[in-house]
Design an enzyme around this catalytic site. Sequence first.
Site, PDB file in Angstrom:
ATOM      1  N   ASP A  29       1.350   4.536   2.136  1.00 43.51           N
ATOM      2  CA  ASP A  29       0.984   5.259   3.353  1.00 43.51           C
ATOM      3  C   ASP A  29       1.390   6.718   3.193  1.00 43.51           C
ATOM      4  O   ASP A  29       2.506   7.020   2.760  1.00 43.51           O
ATOM      5  CB  ASP A  29       1.679   4.650   4.576  1.00 43.51           C
ATOM      6  CG  ASP A  29       1.245   3.220   4.826  1.00 43.51           C
ATOM      7  OD1 ASP A  29       0.026   2.979   4.830  1.00 43.51           O
ATOM      8  OD2 ASP A  29       2.111   2.350   5.010  1.00 43.51           O
TER       9      ASP A  29
ATOM     10  N   ASP B  46       0.855  -1.178   0.000  1.00 44.74           N
ATOM     11  CA  ASP B  46       0.000   0.000   0.000  1.00 44.74           C
ATOM     12  C   ASP B  46       0.895   1.233   0.000  1.00 44.74           C
ATOM     13  O   ASP B  46       2.104   1.144   0.252  1.00 44.74           O
ATOM     14  CB  ASP B  46      -0.889   0.036   1.249  1.00 44.74           C
ATOM     15  CG  ASP B  46      -1.822  -1.160   1.344  1.00 44.74           C
ATOM     16  OD1 ASP B  46      -2.080  -1.796   0.305  1.00 44.74           O
ATOM     17  OD2 ASP B  46      -2.285  -1.449   2.462  1.00 44.74           O
TER      18      ASP B  46
END
Length: 206
Positions: free
Chosen positions: A138, A136
């Site tokens: 962040d 992902d």
Amino acid sequence: MVIRTHDLIEVSSLSCLRSEEVPMWAAASLKQTPFVVGRRAEPLQDGSIPVGIRGTERNQRHAAFLAPQGIGRSITPYEITERRMWTALSAERQGLPVSKIMDRVAELMRDWQWGPTGSAGFEMVTGYPAMKETSDLDVVINTPVATDGKQAEILLCGLDKLGVRIDIQLEAPEGAYILRELVGRRADTVMLRTAQGPRLVRNPWR
């Protein structure tokens, strides 16, 4: 020197790190890449700052404290964005999903003070290959004053179209909120992350 949560810190002397017990993976990680990240907790009375040690796996995170004399250079997530440090990654690393969307993220977030954290921020600063195909992105956004809820919703909608999950923290003076917990929430309260621990807040937009 003021060190904040998410700042990446080069450790000038590993002997300045304090922890009850450093796992073998943490010691190996520090030997290879002597960087730690500022974490959200109270500093010690002697001025030692709370930091986290990253390992190669997602579950490898270890809390420690770093004495002031052990602080080398530090880089904030916002400096990563200002210097567009993702452009310095190798051609191979720029082919990763997170790397490929960074210019588009920067375009969508041009009106915000923001920066990458997590594996992306760590790799952009240290050069250590922390990102994976499944990583992902962040992100932290500096929000010294209340953020407009509608504006935040529009931002999140645009980011969600990029094909990589993007998790955003809003850093406010009193702590941090998770953007997805704020946008479209139905509960009367939302979680605020503080140095003293989490607490529920009724109106985070004030």
